[in-house]
Enzyme design. Structure first.
Site, PDB file in Angstrom:
ATOM      1  N   TYR A 131      14.099  -5.759 -30.682  1.00 23.91           N
ATOM      2  CA  TYR A 131      14.060  -6.904 -29.773  1.00 23.91           C
ATOM      3  C   TYR A 131      13.703  -6.398 -28.384  1.00 23.91           C
ATOM      4  O   TYR A 131      14.244  -5.392 -27.926  1.00 23.91           O
ATOM      5  CB  TYR A 131      15.421  -7.606 -29.716  1.00 23.91           C
ATOM      6  N   HIS A 186      13.717 -14.154 -31.107  1.00 30.51           N
ATOM      7  CA  HIS A 186      13.196 -13.753 -32.415  1.00 30.51           C
ATOM      8  C   HIS A 186      12.740 -12.297 -32.356  1.00 30.51           C
ATOM      9  O   HIS A 186      12.105 -11.870 -31.393  1.00 30.51           O
ATOM     10  CB  HIS A 186      12.015 -14.651 -32.796  1.00 30.51           C
ATOM     11  N   LYS A 238       7.134 -11.608 -38.908  1.00 32.82           N
ATOM     12  CA  LYS A 238       7.204 -10.447 -38.035  1.00 32.82           C
ATOM     13  C   LYS A 238       5.952  -9.600 -38.226  1.00 32.82           C
ATOM     14  O   LYS A 238       5.213  -9.783 -39.186  1.00 32.82           O
ATOM     15  CB  LYS A 238       8.458  -9.612 -38.332  1.00 32.82           C
TER      16      LYS A 238
END
Length: 284
Positions: free
Chosen positions: A222, A229, A257
């Site tokens: 992150y 997200h 992703k």
């Protein structure tokens, strides 16, 4: 004029068409002196389209490589074959770019992949569908500036808990922060593997770094907060088969992703991003 395939086979052009017709319409072959010359993949393509006739069983190539070639030609591209690669362009006036054919079972080192001058790949899967991938060397940056200078480890009942750590470090266990093996080694400055090197480098680069186990990866990262997200999954690579890499890309895409593959080059952690491409023309 003689009509010859590179392996020495002769062929005829059907319906009274000329070599220039095949070159202009199907972008196949070239004329050298008094010879119209095709490579075996161009010849097989024209043979299957019923444009040329050949008496002999001439095709002895890789059927998946041919299917990749057929897919590229079918996309309206100009295609030349160079060893295990295709040189492709969208129009006569555009520049050729290399598209590397990747067999499923090819074994690659991270160094091979990182230093590859191709950044577009095509593979043909077990259902004989062509899939495109792009590769980009990236210098990833997060926005965290976490301070671990006062962090320590408390050992209780065989478990390891983080003290004075950032709020994301470890997982909550009855009000304490339970540490995993990577976090323990990080706080102890104990590097046992290259994966530990990558983990430490990602934190240094300003990322929150959490386990990617449930996604089949080493880590998920992150940029700022776990409320956001997680954009990236990170895998460490030393050597891998291409199908393992392709599968990881697909799994990352399935959970919205992108995949980053990490490795060590000249003792430094470096990163590449690999993504699936729906339309190859968008990056040519």
């Amino acid at each position: 004029m003689d009509y010859i395939i590179e392996d020495g086979f002769h062929f005829d052009i059907k319906n009274g068409k000329s070599p220039s017709y095949l070159i202009n319409k199907y972008r196949t072959g070239h004329v050298i002196g008094n010879v119209y010359l095709l490579n075996k993949y161009e010849a097989f393509y024209l043979y299957l389209k019923n444009k040329i006739s050949i008496d002999d069983e001439f095709f002895n190539g890789n059927i998946k490589f041919y299917m990749a070639y057929e897919n590229l030609i079918g996309s309206g591209l100009y295609v030349k074959i160079l060893n295990d690669c295709f040189m492709c362009r969208k129009s006569r006036n555009s520049r050729y770019k290399k598209v590397r054919f990747m067999p499923d079972d090819i074994l690659l080192s991270f160094k091979d992949l990182y230093s590859d001058d191709s950044n577009i790949y095509i593979t043909v899967d077990e259902e004989y569908e062509s899939v495109y991938y792009s590769m980009e060397r990236i210098d990833i940056k997060g926005s965290r500036k976490d301070d671990f200078s006062a962090a320590s480890i408390d050992v209780s009942s065989g478990a390891y808990f983080g003290m004075n750590c950032p709020e994301w470090f470890g997982i909550d266990f009855h009000g304490k922060r339970l540490l995993n093996d990577y976090e323990i080694r990080f706080l102890n400055n104990d590097v046992k593997s290259n994966v530990d090197v990558i983990y430490k480098d990602l934190i240094k680069r300003g990322f929150i770094v959490k386990s990617g186990f449930k996604y089949g990866s080493n880590f998920r990262i992150y940029k700022n907060s776990m409320n956001e997200h997680s954009d990236y999954l990170v895998n460490y690579m030393d050597h891998d088969l291409w199908y393992v890499i392709a599968r990881a890309v697909r799994l990352a895409s399935n959970v919205r992703k992108r995949l980053i593959i990490s490795g060590i080059i000249d003792n430094d952690p470096v990163y590449i991003k690999i993504e699936r491409i729906k339309d190859i023309k968008t990056i040519l």
